[in-house]
Design a protein around this motif. Structure first.
Motif, mmCIF file in Angstrom:
data_model
loop_
_atom_site.group_PDB
_atom_site.id
_atom_site.type_symbol
_atom_site.label_atom_id
_atom_site.label_comp_id
_atom_site.label_asym_id
_atom_site.label_seq_id
_atom_site.Cartn_x
_atom_site.Cartn_y
_atom_site.Cartn_z
ATOM 1 N N UNK A 70 1.011 -1.342 -0.177
ATOM 2 C CA UNK A 70 -0.109 0.021 -0.087
ATOM 3 C C UNK A 70 0.775 1.242 0.184
ATOM 4 N N UNK A 71 -0.160 2.237 -0.193
ATOM 5 C CA UNK A 71 1.083 3.140 -0.487
ATOM 6 C C UNK A 71 1.349 3.778 0.824
ATOM 7 N N UNK A 72 0.316 3.582 1.818
ATOM 8 C CA UNK A 72 0.689 4.186 3.425
ATOM 9 C C UNK A 72 1.513 3.627 4.009
ATOM 10 N N UNK A 73 2.007 2.459 3.420
ATOM 11 C CA UNK A 73 2.776 1.297 4.388
ATOM 12 C C UNK A 73 4.570 2.016 4.062
ATOM 13 N N UNK A 74 5.285 1.779 4.650
ATOM 14 C CA UNK A 74 6.654 2.147 4.925
ATOM 15 C C UNK A 74 7.200 1.117 4.411
ATOM 16 N N UNK A 75 8.721 1.456 3.458
ATOM 17 C CA UNK A 75 9.723 0.625 3.670
ATOM 18 C C UNK A 75 10.185 -0.133 4.934
ATOM 19 N N UNK A 76 11.091 -0.740 4.649
ATOM 20 C CA UNK A 76 12.119 -1.341 6.504
ATOM 21 C C UNK A 76 12.907 0.020 5.328
ATOM 22 N N UNK A 77 13.333 -0.098 6.828
ATOM 23 C CA UNK A 77 14.899 0.980 7.591
ATOM 24 C C UNK A 77 15.076 0.980 7.970
ATOM 25 N N UNK A 78 16.671 0.963 8.779
ATOM 26 C CA UNK A 78 17.939 0.605 10.394
ATOM 27 C C UNK A 78 16.437 1.214 10.526
ATOM 28 N N UNK A 79 15.730 2.282 10.948
ATOM 29 C CA UNK A 79 15.081 2.963 12.527
ATOM 30 C C UNK A 79 13.737 1.690 12.370
ATOM 31 N N UNK A 80 13.131 0.718 11.350
ATOM 32 C CA UNK A 80 12.210 -0.032 10.821
ATOM 33 C C UNK A 80 12.764 -1.579 10.642
ATOM 34 N N UNK A 81 13.747 -1.811 11.052
ATOM 35 C CA UNK A 81 14.446 -3.450 10.251
ATOM 36 C C UNK A 81 13.368 -4.695 10.370
ATOM 37 N N UNK A 82 13.658 -4.872 9.445
ATOM 38 C CA UNK A 82 13.534 -6.577 9.275
ATOM 39 C C UNK A 82 13.395 -7.241 10.642
ATOM 40 N N UNK A 83 12.551 -8.082 10.993
ATOM 41 C CA UNK A 83 12.376 -8.649 11.772
ATOM 42 C C UNK A 83 12.463 -10.281 11.647
ATOM 43 N N UNK A 130 18.613 -1.070 4.044
ATOM 44 C CA UNK A 130 17.202 -1.648 4.540
ATOM 45 C C UNK A 130 16.599 -2.145 6.271
ATOM 46 N N UNK A 131 18.067 -2.259 6.652
ATOM 47 C CA UNK A 131 17.693 -2.443 8.021
ATOM 48 C C UNK A 131 17.981 -4.225 8.188
ATOM 49 N N UNK A 132 17.946 -4.827 7.297
ATOM 50 C CA UNK A 132 18.681 -6.465 7.165
ATOM 51 C C UNK A 132 20.333 -6.666 8.248
ATOM 52 N N UNK A 133 19.743 -7.353 9.019
ATOM 53 C CA UNK A 133 20.708 -7.955 10.122
ATOM 54 C C UNK A 133 21.814 -8.566 9.057
ATOM 55 N N UNK A 134 22.933 -8.537 8.516
ATOM 56 C CA UNK A 134 24.071 -9.268 8.311
ATOM 57 C C UNK A 134 25.226 -9.672 8.865
#
Length: 141
Positions: A70-83, A130-134
């Motif tokens: 959705x246009x109102x959704x936000x992409x992952x980021x370091x502030x909103x990392x993938x879990x 994008x907040x993905x742990x490596x």
């Protein structure tokens, strides 16, 4: 009698979303991935990880345009990392873990500084753009 065809399944891709394709590709290029020329402008990029495994990156803006998010959704980021997902990158030596971590941490991607893990590896943790742990690792000794 119903005869079922034989189906072979092989997990061979990891798929991630990139809020900023250029930044994400630069991060993975610095981890040793070969990035095709001009890929920064593409809405979808496959990076060959070797052994028949690929890292597929999709631009967030393209997913919005296709109506997949959705246009109102936000992409992952370091502030909103993938879990619940992390990638791991092997280094050729413990010193390599330190060097790669220092290089990427200098640009703000560091999460956990290198340490000698009790399971016999030099280990460190980065977060991609994008907040993905490596995880970085190399065998000790």
């Amino acid at each position: 009698m119903d005869i079922q065809p034989t189906v072979t399944v092989r997990v061979d891709c990891i798929s991630l979303v990139a809020a900023d394709m250029a930044s994400t590709l630069d991060f993975y290029r610095r981890l040793g991935c070969t990035v095709p020329d001009g890929a920064e402008a593409s809405p979808h990029v496959d990076l060959d990880l070797g052994g028949g495994v690929r890292l597929m990156l999709d631009a967030w803006s393209n997913l919005v345009a296709l109506g997949l998010v959705g246009e109102d959704e936000r992409p992952p980021s370091p502030e909103r990392p993938r879990e619940g997902i992390s990638l791991a990158a092997g280094c050729s030596s413990p010193a390599g873990v330190d060097a790669v971590y220092a290089d990427l941490a200098a640009d703000g991607f560091g999460a956990t500084e290198p340490w000698d893990a009790p399971w016999g590896q030099r280990y460190a943790v980065l977060n991609d753009p994008d907040g993905t742990q490596v995880d970085l690792y190399a065998t000790l000794g």
